[in-house]
Design an enzyme around this catalytic site. Structure first.
Site, mmCIF file in Angstrom:
data_model
loop_
_atom_site.group_PDB
_atom_site.id
_atom_site.type_symbol
_atom_site.label_atom_id
_atom_site.label_comp_id
_atom_site.label_asym_id
_atom_site.label_seq_id
_atom_site.Cartn_x
_atom_site.Cartn_y
_atom_site.Cartn_z
ATOM 1 N N TYR A 91 0.844 -1.214 0.000
ATOM 2 C CA TYR A 91 0.000 0.000 0.000
ATOM 3 C C TYR A 91 0.874 1.256 0.000
ATOM 4 O O TYR A 91 0.631 2.190 -0.775
ATOM 5 C CB TYR A 91 -0.924 -0.025 1.215
ATOM 6 C CG TYR A 91 -1.934 1.099 1.261
ATOM 7 C CD1 TYR A 91 -3.043 1.110 0.422
ATOM 8 C CD2 TYR A 91 -1.797 2.151 2.171
ATOM 9 C CE1 TYR A 91 -3.985 2.144 0.473
ATOM 10 C CE2 TYR A 91 -2.725 3.182 2.234
ATOM 11 C CZ TYR A 91 -3.819 3.174 1.385
ATOM 12 O OH TYR A 91 -4.744 4.196 1.435
ATOM 13 N N LYS A 109 0.962 4.254 -2.790
ATOM 14 C CA LYS A 109 0.609 5.655 -2.511
ATOM 15 C C LYS A 109 1.814 6.582 -2.696
ATOM 16 O O LYS A 109 1.652 7.768 -3.010
ATOM 17 C CB LYS A 109 0.023 5.780 -1.108
ATOM 18 C CG LYS A 109 -1.349 5.083 -0.978
ATOM 19 C CD LYS A 109 -2.389 5.652 -1.938
ATOM 20 C CE LYS A 109 -3.780 5.085 -1.725
ATOM 21 N NZ LYS A 109 -4.779 5.661 -2.644
HETATM 22 P P1 NAP Z 1 -13.925 2.852 0.556
HETATM 23 O O1 NAP Z 1 -14.891 3.327 1.587
HETATM 24 O O2 NAP Z 1 -13.556 1.423 0.489
HETATM 25 O O3 NAP Z 1 -14.472 3.340 -0.857
HETATM 26 C C1 NAP Z 1 -13.750 3.057 -2.015
HETATM 27 C C2 NAP Z 1 -14.689 2.886 -3.177
HETATM 28 O O4 NAP Z 1 -13.889 2.583 -4.351
HETATM 29 C C3 NAP Z 1 -15.637 1.715 -2.977
HETATM 30 O O5 NAP Z 1 -16.931 2.019 -3.450
HETATM 31 C C4 NAP Z 1 -14.979 0.634 -3.815
HETATM 32 O O6 NAP Z 1 -15.869 -0.385 -4.260
HETATM 33 C C5 NAP Z 1 -14.453 1.442 -4.979
HETATM 34 N N1 NAP Z 1 -13.490 0.700 -5.762
HETATM 35 C C6 NAP Z 1 -12.638 -0.273 -5.351
HETATM 36 N N2 NAP Z 1 -11.961 -0.784 -6.380
HETATM 37 C C7 NAP Z 1 -12.373 -0.124 -7.483
HETATM 38 C C8 NAP Z 1 -12.064 -0.216 -8.855
HETATM 39 N N3 NAP Z 1 -11.201 -1.134 -9.303
HETATM 40 N N4 NAP Z 1 -12.672 0.621 -9.717
HETATM 41 C C9 NAP Z 1 -13.583 1.531 -9.275
HETATM 42 N N5 NAP Z 1 -13.944 1.645 -7.987
HETATM 43 C C10 NAP Z 1 -13.351 0.830 -7.096
HETATM 44 O O7 NAP Z 1 -12.526 3.631 0.721
HETATM 45 P P2 NAP Z 1 -12.213 5.135 1.212
HETATM 46 O O8 NAP Z 1 -11.780 5.073 2.603
HETATM 47 O O9 NAP Z 1 -13.312 6.024 0.830
HETATM 48 O O10 NAP Z 1 -10.913 5.435 0.321
HETATM 49 C C11 NAP Z 1 -10.923 6.295 -0.805
HETATM 50 C C12 NAP Z 1 -9.488 6.636 -1.182
HETATM 51 O O11 NAP Z 1 -8.860 7.307 -0.094
HETATM 52 C C13 NAP Z 1 -8.607 5.430 -1.489
HETATM 53 O O12 NAP Z 1 -7.729 5.742 -2.559
HETATM 54 C C14 NAP Z 1 -7.823 5.236 -0.218
HETATM 55 O O13 NAP Z 1 -6.600 4.557 -0.431
HETATM 56 C C15 NAP Z 1 -7.632 6.667 0.215
HETATM 57 N N6 NAP Z 1 -7.347 6.808 1.645
HETATM 58 C C16 NAP Z 1 -8.268 6.419 2.587
HETATM 59 C C17 NAP Z 1 -7.952 6.555 3.937
HETATM 60 C C18 NAP Z 1 -8.913 6.151 5.032
HETATM 61 O O14 NAP Z 1 -8.505 6.166 6.203
HETATM 62 N N7 NAP Z 1 -10.158 5.818 4.738
HETATM 63 C C19 NAP Z 1 -6.713 7.078 4.316
HETATM 64 C C20 NAP Z 1 -5.811 7.452 3.322
HETATM 65 C C21 NAP Z 1 -6.138 7.328 2.002
HETATM 66 P P3 NAP Z 1 -15.795 -1.850 -3.516
HETATM 67 O O15 NAP Z 1 -16.079 -1.598 -2.091
HETATM 68 O O16 NAP Z 1 -16.833 -2.656 -4.219
HETATM 69 O O17 NAP Z 1 -14.408 -2.384 -3.683
#
Ligand code: NAP
Length: 255
Positions: free
Chosen positions: A158, A162
């Site tokens: 990961y 990133k």
């Molecule tokens: P999340 O709640 O899991 O939402 C991510 C969304 O992206 C889900 O609807 C997921 O669908 C979809 N997705 C996954 N694989 C995909 C693909 N191949 N094509 C299109 N859509 C896809 O995650 P989040 O926390 O909102 O994270 C959003 C972004 O922020 C990510 O890039 C993550 O790495 C980054 N981020 C998050 C955090 C945190 O603490 N939450 C911290 C740092 C960075 P499925 O569920 O069906 O897979």
């Protein structure tokens, strides 16, 4: 005049979590929104994003089924943005997160994470920038992470992904700034979504309190903390912000 009037924005992974809030925040400032996700239903439940924002804010919004690791899917998303009036803002938000024991990571696991987090961002950027350059400019926003700034032994794949997103951001800002395209990254800390309550339970797990104590603001982030940062980078308020990493982590990284 709202901040994103006459703006069409694409958000990948906009069905759930952070992406869903980015769609809502953009819509609340007048943007038309394309949600590009592999699923339509929010992971956390509720009405699909495009329906929710149209009901709440009266903006045009659509869902395009899209796997960001498939370039053809990304092209269809950009076409949907053209149908709404022309692409102005693209947020590469879709991503996955996994804990791991480094020596046990399989090639299939590595490929899956890199395909979504890095390849999906790379070709999302390529598809978006082609259209933006033709149209005279735009704002591209990539979701990196605090894990794109600091290494962690529990998340080697990961962090690698990133970190790649961070330098991809700077490289694209260098290349396309002269064409009027701004490219910036957001680096969230721990934001309360299913990703960190379910996929890797940092929140709700036994180290939750210890983790919170490392954050000067003494709370985990909310999706709207990132939605507001994305709004700034999408709007003209950040017109001279380019090739930047905006860290939104309650102070965790720098203390
Ligand atoms: P999340 O709640 O899991 O939402 C991510 C969304 O992206 C889900 O609807 C997921 O669908 C979809 N997705 C996954 N694989 C995909 C693909 N191949 N094509 C299109 N859509 C896809 O995650 P989040 O926390 O909102 O994270 C959003 C972004 O922020 C990510 O890039 C993550 O790495 C980054 N981020 C998050 C955090 C945190 O603490 N939450 C911290 C740092 C960075 P499925 O569920 O069906 O897979």
């Amino acid at each position: 005049m709202a901040l994103l009037d006459n703006t069409v924005a694409v958000v990948t992974g906009g069905s759930s979590g952070i992406g869903r809030n980015i769609c809502e925040t953009f819509a609340s400032e007048g943007a038309s929104v394309v949600n590009a996700d592999i699923r339509e239903e929010p992971r956390e439940g509720g009405v699909p994003t495009h329906e929710m924002v149209t009901e709440a804010y009266g903006v045009a919004a659509t869902f395009v089924e899209c796997d960001v690791s498939e370039r053809a899917d990304l092209e269809a998303v950009a076409d949907a943005a053209e149908d709404l009036g022309g692409l102005d803002v693209w947020v590469n938000n879709a991503g996955i997160f996994r804990g791991e024991e480094f020596t046990e990571v399989t090639e299939a696991e590595y490929d899956q994470l890199m395909d979504i987090n890095v390849k999906g961002t790379f070709f999302g950027a390529q598809v978006a920038i082609e259209r933006m350059v033709e149209d005279g400019g735009g704002s591209l926003i990539n979701l990196s992470s605090v894990a794109g700034l600091e290494g962690s032994g529990d998340f080697v794949t990961y962090c690698s992904s990133k970190g790649a997103v961070r330098l991809m951001t700077y490289s694209l800002a260098d290349k396309y700034g002269p064409d009027g395209v701004r490219v910036n990254a957001i680096h969230p800390g721990v934001i309360e979504t299913e990703m960190v309550t379910d996929d890797v339970p940092i929140i709700g797990g036994e180290s939750e309190d210890a983790f919170r104590q490392q954050i000067p603001s003494r709370r985990f982030g909310k999706p709207e903390d990132i939605g507001n940062a994305a709004l700034f980078l999408a709007s003209d308020m950040s017109d001279y912000v380019n090739g930047e990493s905006l860290v939104v982590d309650g102070g965790q990284t720098n203390t």
